[in-house]
Scaffold this motif. Structure first.
Motif, PDB file in Angstrom:
ATOM      1  N   UNK A   1       0.857  -1.177   0.000  1.00 20.32           N
ATOM      2  CA  UNK A   1       0.000   0.000   0.000  1.00 20.32           C
ATOM      3  C   UNK A   1       0.897   1.233   0.000  1.00 20.32           C
ATOM      4  N   UNK A   2       0.740   2.048  -1.034  1.00 19.74           N
ATOM      5  CA  UNK A   2       1.538   3.262  -1.209  1.00 19.74           C
ATOM      6  C   UNK A   2       0.670   4.449  -0.816  1.00 19.74           C
ATOM      7  N   UNK A   3       1.161   5.264   0.115  1.00 21.53           N
ATOM      8  CA  UNK A   3       0.387   6.380   0.645  1.00 21.53           C
ATOM      9  C   UNK A   3       1.149   7.681   0.454  1.00 21.53           C
ATOM     10  N   UNK A   4       0.496   8.643  -0.167  1.00 21.29           N
ATOM     11  CA  UNK A   4       1.070   9.975  -0.312  1.00 21.29           C
ATOM     12  C   UNK A   4      -0.085  10.963  -0.359  1.00 21.29           C
ATOM     13  N   UNK A   5       0.217  12.225  -0.137  1.00 23.05           N
ATOM     14  CA  UNK A   5      -0.853  13.219  -0.142  1.00 23.05           C
ATOM     15  C   UNK A   5      -1.423  13.392  -1.548  1.00 23.05           C
TER      16      UNK A   5
END
Length: 181
Positions: free
Chosen positions: A153-157
């Motif tokens: 899971x890749x999380x960025x704004x």
């Protein structure tokens, strides 16, 4: 805040801080949240609902905790977070960059980091300025490679690519976004 003191002999040491079930097989739940800046005064109600999510292990937050990164906003956020009974992992958003980003870092630590919980890899990447710093790109490459055999899971704004095709909803450089994907 917890403090640990360790006396270690010379050499390389690896320390892992994790809940006892971090490597246990099986399904788990987590809660995802972002862009609460204008709802900060009432977000306690949202946190109370999160506390009631059965089996939730932690919260992932994708930036914009504050509207203008003012100290009063961080104080309010800290007060609201005290009601949250789940671990809170966060990256920053563009609104945290309106003032000195150390205001975020001193409270939440690095904005780009990686961890695994059970068989799932989580990568948080600081895209608060609508892109990734080249150093962060290198870290992300390593983290994605490290977690390639598991759900990741890749999380960025900001998302790397806006599905609608507009610039304001993605990285400032379409080329950078496509390269990352």
């Amino acid at each position: 805040t917890s403090e640990f003191q360790l006396e270690l002999p010379a050499g390389v040491h690896r320390l892992r801080l994790a809940p006892p079930d971090a490597t246990a097989p099986g399904a788990f739940r987590f809660v995802a949240l972002g862009d609460i800046q204008t709802g900060l005064p009432e977000v306690g109600e949202v946190f109370a609902a999160m506390n009631r999510v059965e089996g939730a292990r932690f919260v992932v937050f994708m930036g914009d905790l504050t509207e203008r990164a003012e100290l009063e906003e961080y104080a309010m956020a800290q007060q609201q977070l005290e009601s949250l009974q789940l671990p809170f992992y966060a990256t920053l958003g563009n609104h945290e960059l309106w003032e000195d980003p150390d205001r975020f870092f001193s409270r939440f630590g690095r904005a780009s980091f990686h961890f695994a919980y059970r068989d799932v890899a989580f990568t948080f990447a600081d895209s608060g300025d609508a892109g990734l710093d080249p150093v962060v790109e290198d870290w992300v490459d390593d983290w994605l490679d490290e977690g390639k055999a598991q759900v990741h899971i890749f999380l960025s704004h900001f998302p790397p690519i806006d599905p609608a095709g507009t610039r304001d909803g993605s990285y400032r450089s379409h080329r950078d976004g496509h390269r990352l994907v």
